[in-house]
Design an enzyme around this catalytic site. Sequence first.
Site, PDB file in Angstrom:
ATOM      1  N   GLN A   1      61.287  -0.841  32.508  1.00  0.00           N
ATOM      2  CA  GLN A   1      61.262  -0.267  31.163  1.00  0.00           C
ATOM      3  C   GLN A   1      59.948   0.439  30.854  1.00  0.00           C
ATOM      4  O   GLN A   1      59.883   1.226  29.908  1.00  0.00           O
ATOM      5  CB  GLN A   1      61.515  -1.345  30.112  1.00  0.00           C
ATOM      6  CG  GLN A   1      62.933  -1.901  30.144  1.00  0.00           C
ATOM      7  CD  GLN A   1      63.123  -2.946  29.062  1.00  0.00           C
ATOM      8  OE1 GLN A   1      62.815  -4.107  29.277  1.00  0.00           O
ATOM      9  NE2 GLN A   1      63.610  -2.533  27.901  1.00  0.00           N
TER      10      GLN A   1
ATOM     11  N   HIS B   1      67.961  -5.335  34.028  1.00  0.00           N
ATOM     12  CA  HIS B   1      67.106  -4.139  34.096  1.00  0.00           C
ATOM     13  C   HIS B   1      66.630  -3.873  35.527  1.00  0.00           C
ATOM     14  O   HIS B   1      66.273  -2.744  35.866  1.00  0.00           O
ATOM     15  CB  HIS B   1      65.874  -4.311  33.201  1.00  0.00           C
ATOM     16  CG  HIS B   1      66.133  -4.059  31.744  1.00  0.00           C
ATOM     17  ND1 HIS B   1      66.494  -2.832  31.249  1.00  0.00           N
ATOM     18  CD2 HIS B   1      66.079  -4.877  30.673  1.00  0.00           C
ATOM     19  CE1 HIS B   1      66.637  -2.905  29.928  1.00  0.00           C
ATOM     20  NE2 HIS B   1      66.396  -4.146  29.556  1.00  0.00           N
TER      21      HIS B   1
HETATM   22 NI    NI Z   1      66.435  -4.663  27.517  1.00  0.00          NI
END
Ligand code: NI
Length: 178
Positions: free
Chosen positions: A52, A146
Site C-alpha cells: 500500500q 494485500h
Molecule cells: Ni486494506
Amino acid sequence: MAVREILKMGDPRLWRVAQPVAAFNTRELDALVADLFDTMEAANGAGLAAPQIGVDLAVVIFGFKHSTRYPDAEAVPQTVLINPKIVHLGDAEEEGWEGCLSVPGLRGLVPRAAHIRYSGFDPQGAPIEREATDFHARVVQHECDHLVGVLYPMRMRDLRRLGYTEVLFPDLADRSDE
Ligand code: NI
C-alpha cells in the site's frame, strides 16, 4: 521516519504478489516497519501492508487498543507480520464490514474465515504463530490479501453491500479514511 503516500485502488502496484523478505534484523526492514507505523497512525488505520506504500515485500502491520474507525472491534495486539501464512480452522465464515486506506470513503460487507491460525516472522526473524477469531482474524486476512494483490471488494459476494461510509454509518465519528 516518514508518513508515506498510500496508493489507491486502480494503481497497478496494488495487484502484485509481494516478494518474501529474505533478510531480517536489517536497517532497511526496520525503516520500512517504522514508515508503515507512521503512515498507519497518521491515517488512524487498523492495519497496513507494505504494497500500500508501494513496497513490493511481504510485510504487514496491524493492531490497536481502540480503533476510532472500528469502534465496536475488540483490541488486536500490535503486530508486525512478515512472510505470513494463514490456515482456516474449520469452514465457518462471518460477514463483517471492512474499509481500506487504499479504498477511501467506502465500506463493504465481506465474508471471511471466522477462525484462523496465522504464522510468520517478526522483524528480528523470530517466529510468530497465533490463532485468531472475530475482528482480529478479519484484519489479518484483509492485510494478507494485500500481499497477493487482492482488495476487499474482490472478496465481496454482493456489491450492493459496498457503499459510502457516510451513508452506511452516518453516526460514525471517525470517518478519517475519507
Ligand atoms: Ni486494506
